[in-house]
Design a protein around this motif. Sequence first.
Motif, PDB file in Angstrom:
ATOM      1  N   ILE A 151     -11.107 -22.242 -81.279  1.00 24.68           N
ATOM      2  CA  ILE A 151     -11.067 -23.805 -81.941  1.00 24.68           C
ATOM      3  C   ILE A 151      -9.595 -24.262 -81.549  1.00 24.68           C
ATOM      4  O   ILE A 151      -9.428 -25.325 -81.316  1.00 24.68           O
ATOM      5  N   ILE A 152      -8.612 -23.271 -81.952  1.00 24.92           N
ATOM      6  CA  ILE A 152      -7.358 -24.063 -81.634  1.00 24.92           C
ATOM      7  C   ILE A 152      -7.083 -24.497 -80.035  1.00 24.92           C
ATOM      8  O   ILE A 152      -6.479 -25.338 -79.668  1.00 24.92           O
ATOM      9  N   ILE A 153      -7.751 -23.483 -79.215  1.00 22.37           N
ATOM     10  CA  ILE A 153      -7.506 -23.851 -77.657  1.00 22.37           C
ATOM     11  C   ILE A 153      -8.301 -25.142 -77.459  1.00 22.37           C
ATOM     12  O   ILE A 153      -7.892 -25.961 -76.707  1.00 22.37           O
ATOM     13  N   ILE A 154      -9.584 -25.241 -77.896  1.00 26.83           N
ATOM     14  CA  ILE A 154     -10.282 -26.315 -77.549  1.00 26.83           C
ATOM     15  C   ILE A 154      -9.509 -27.824 -78.409  1.00 26.83           C
ATOM     16  O   ILE A 154      -9.469 -28.548 -77.617  1.00 26.83           O
ATOM     17  N   SER A 155      -9.237 -27.316 -79.494  1.00 27.05           N
ATOM     18  CA  SER A 155      -8.445 -28.548 -80.225  1.00 27.05           C
ATOM     19  C   SER A 155      -7.209 -28.945 -79.154  1.00 27.05           C
ATOM     20  O   SER A 155      -7.149 -30.027 -79.142  1.00 27.05           O
ATOM     21  N   PHE A 156      -6.599 -28.083 -78.781  1.00 28.37           N
ATOM     22  CA  PHE A 156      -5.353 -28.238 -78.081  1.00 28.37           C
ATOM     23  C   PHE A 156      -5.743 -28.969 -76.752  1.00 28.37           C
ATOM     24  O   PHE A 156      -5.131 -30.013 -76.467  1.00 28.37           O
ATOM     25  N   LEU A 157      -6.751 -28.524 -76.076  1.00 29.85           N
ATOM     26  CA  LEU A 157      -7.074 -29.069 -74.741  1.00 29.85           C
ATOM     27  C   LEU A 157      -7.643 -30.422 -74.859  1.00 29.85           C
ATOM     28  O   LEU A 157      -7.242 -31.471 -74.367  1.00 29.85           O
ATOM     29  N   PHE A 158      -8.567 -30.786 -76.130  1.00 27.08           N
ATOM     30  CA  PHE A 158      -8.804 -32.063 -76.431  1.00 27.08           C
ATOM     31  C   PHE A 158      -7.764 -33.009 -76.702  1.00 27.08           C
ATOM     32  O   PHE A 158      -7.853 -34.074 -76.308  1.00 27.08           O
ATOM     33  N   THR A 159      -6.934 -32.595 -77.442  1.00 27.31           N
ATOM     34  CA  THR A 159      -5.566 -33.439 -77.773  1.00 27.31           C
ATOM     35  C   THR A 159      -5.007 -33.595 -76.574  1.00 27.31           C
ATOM     36  O   THR A 159      -4.661 -34.925 -76.324  1.00 27.31           O
ATOM     37  N   VAL A 160      -4.684 -32.631 -75.696  1.00 26.30           N
ATOM     38  CA  VAL A 160      -3.978 -33.121 -74.418  1.00 26.30           C
ATOM     39  C   VAL A 160      -4.502 -34.127 -73.631  1.00 26.30           C
ATOM     40  O   VAL A 160      -4.065 -35.104 -72.960  1.00 26.30           O
ATOM     41  N   ASN A 161      -5.955 -33.746 -73.334  1.00 26.19           N
ATOM     42  CA  ASN A 161      -6.637 -34.578 -72.725  1.00 26.19           C
ATOM     43  C   ASN A 161      -6.666 -36.070 -73.241  1.00 26.19           C
ATOM     44  O   ASN A 161      -6.490 -36.827 -72.446  1.00 26.19           O
ATOM     45  N   PHE A 162      -7.012 -36.189 -74.549  1.00 23.56           N
ATOM     46  CA  PHE A 162      -6.796 -37.461 -75.236  1.00 23.56           C
ATOM     47  C   PHE A 162      -5.710 -38.159 -75.178  1.00 23.56           C
ATOM     48  O   PHE A 162      -5.534 -39.255 -74.800  1.00 23.56           O
ATOM     49  N   ILE A 163      -4.333 -37.454 -75.075  1.00 23.18           N
ATOM     50  CA  ILE A 163      -3.222 -37.999 -74.989  1.00 23.18           C
ATOM     51  C   ILE A 163      -3.204 -38.613 -73.493  1.00 23.18           C
ATOM     52  O   ILE A 163      -2.563 -39.875 -73.337  1.00 23.18           O
ATOM     53  N   PHE A 164      -3.430 -37.872 -72.489  1.00 26.67           N
ATOM     54  CA  PHE A 164      -3.300 -38.349 -70.980  1.00 26.67           C
ATOM     55  C   PHE A 164      -4.225 -39.566 -70.761  1.00 26.67           C
ATOM     56  O   PHE A 164      -3.885 -40.388 -69.941  1.00 26.67           O
ATOM     57  N   LYS A 165      -5.621 -39.460 -71.597  1.00 22.63           N
ATOM     58  CA  LYS A 165      -6.267 -40.393 -71.403  1.00 22.63           C
ATOM     59  C   LYS A 165      -5.974 -41.712 -71.940  1.00 22.63           C
ATOM     60  O   LYS A 165      -6.149 -42.999 -71.508  1.00 22.63           O
ATOM     61  N   GLU A 166      -5.319 -41.450 -73.120  1.00 24.48           N
ATOM     62  CA  GLU A 166      -4.800 -42.680 -73.757  1.00 24.48           C
ATOM     63  C   GLU A 166      -3.805 -43.352 -73.088  1.00 24.48           C
ATOM     64  O   GLU A 166      -3.652 -44.557 -72.871  1.00 24.48           O
ATOM     65  N   LYS A 167      -2.847 -42.502 -72.481  1.00 23.97           N
ATOM     66  CA  LYS A 167      -1.619 -43.159 -71.615  1.00 23.97           C
ATOM     67  C   LYS A 167      -2.181 -43.822 -70.427  1.00 23.97           C
ATOM     68  O   LYS A 167      -1.559 -44.780 -69.942  1.00 23.97           O
ATOM     69  N   LYS A 168      -3.147 -43.060 -69.846  1.00 27.77           N
ATOM     70  CA  LYS A 168      -3.831 -43.688 -68.616  1.00 27.77           C
ATOM     71  C   LYS A 168      -4.565 -45.126 -68.922  1.00 27.77           C
ATOM     72  O   LYS A 168      -4.373 -46.076 -68.157  1.00 27.77           O
TER      73      LYS A 168
END
Length: 504
Positions: free
Chosen positions: A258-275
């Motif tokens: 859960i922690i890994i998935i949440s972390f990856l999701f958060t990082v992906n979301f941050i990069f998507k939001e930045k993009k």
Amino acid sequence: MSKKFIIFITIIISMALIGLISIQAYWIGNAIKVKETNFNTSVNEALSQVVDNIERIEIVNQIAQKRNFYNRGASLIISIDSLNYLYYKELEEINRPLIDQPVEESFEVITIQIEQEPDSIIDSDHVSKQRLNELLKKKSLLISDVFEDMFTFSHFQDIENRIDTSILDSLITLELLNKGIDTDYEYGIFSTSRNRMVIEKTGNYSKKLLENNLSFILFPSDVFSDPDYLMIYFPHERKFLSKQLSGILTISVFLILIIIISFLFTVNFIFKEKKFAEMKTDFINNMTHEFKTPISTIALACEALKDKDLKMMKIFLYFYISMLNPQTPRRGAMAEKILQTAVLEKGKLKLNKEEIDIHLIILDVIKNIGIQVEINDGRIVKDFRASNPVIEADKVHLTNVIFNLLENANKYSPTKPLITIRTKNIPGGIEVSVKDNGVGINKSDQKKIFDKLYRVPTGDIHNFKGFGLGLSYVKAIVSKHGGTVTLESEINVGSTFRVFIPEK
């Protein structure tokens, strides 16, 4: 938020996550070691109890044997006394005639008997001696039996004769269950005097038994013989311990995932939001540029028209009106495209389906966009292969789809665009393909080309105008019709968009 800052935060969170996972793995490893220690302790206690029980059983058997020995000994002593009595009785009978008479008379009687019946006297004496010998032999045998029982000790026997394997197996199973150990095991008994394994449960794990450290001395009170060792081995020990820890292991792994998935999701979301923020900024800049020029033109024309001198000159009046007239439909189309995208995003778009001829739709679009293609010294080739071009679709939105595809083909073919639009019937519907000889699209960008606001990066050179809404709109409308849109492209060769629209 800058890209460097996002990367820095990502690294920090990654290190924290790795540290957390390492600590969790460390604690799980410790828990497994504790379980192994407890397991070995429980096995030692269980097998020690088994050894004690085995020795108690032998002591009980020895006591029973001694009781039988004493009973038999008493019987033997009585028998020996009876034989002694018979033996001395027989001697007394033989010697009685000589004892009861005077010496002279006895001598005379014996002399007379010998003279008269010598053979009968000899026979009588022989029979008496034979009976005495038989009595002595029986007495000797009885005494021998007594001493044999007295000096028979169980600890001089082989271990195979001292232990009942069925009882041993039952005792081991019972004691292990009492300690909460319910798994398969293999036991064996090693004889140090013969230097080999003399008893085994199955014989499949002889090497493992000898390598294992779980061994126990059988009959430790035997001090006059070489010791025999009871050895035990658990083939599925790891599986048994893992099963006991399955609950905590499952929860730990689940939480880590859960922690890994949440972390990856958060990082992906941050990069998507930045993009997305970058695309949004680019969109606003493009839209501002697109509307700024016509607004400036309209403002300039309005200022000129206010001039009283120009009002009297019709030639200037027509000139400024001609400047204003083309801007209206173009800006209207831009505004309409933005509004359509907003409606699609909210999910409120409703299709007004009707039977339409796709060929007529294409011809109408070509009539409107053909001038733009000709300006670039290009041409549009029509290849209508569909024998049945009638489908059920929304005429307005399908017209926009064809227009967007042809407009993109013209826009990304800078010199002498050659655009081929082809139709053909395929099972379940009709396929419309638009092929160009333009700049093409990279493999990495082909997956993102249908995303909203996405535009293929061109560095600092902005040769191609647009908002990045056209292809996302195409995909949304085609999906609404239950169809699909695909892309085949190669750099500096061109691109082909294929749109499938079902019949109904």
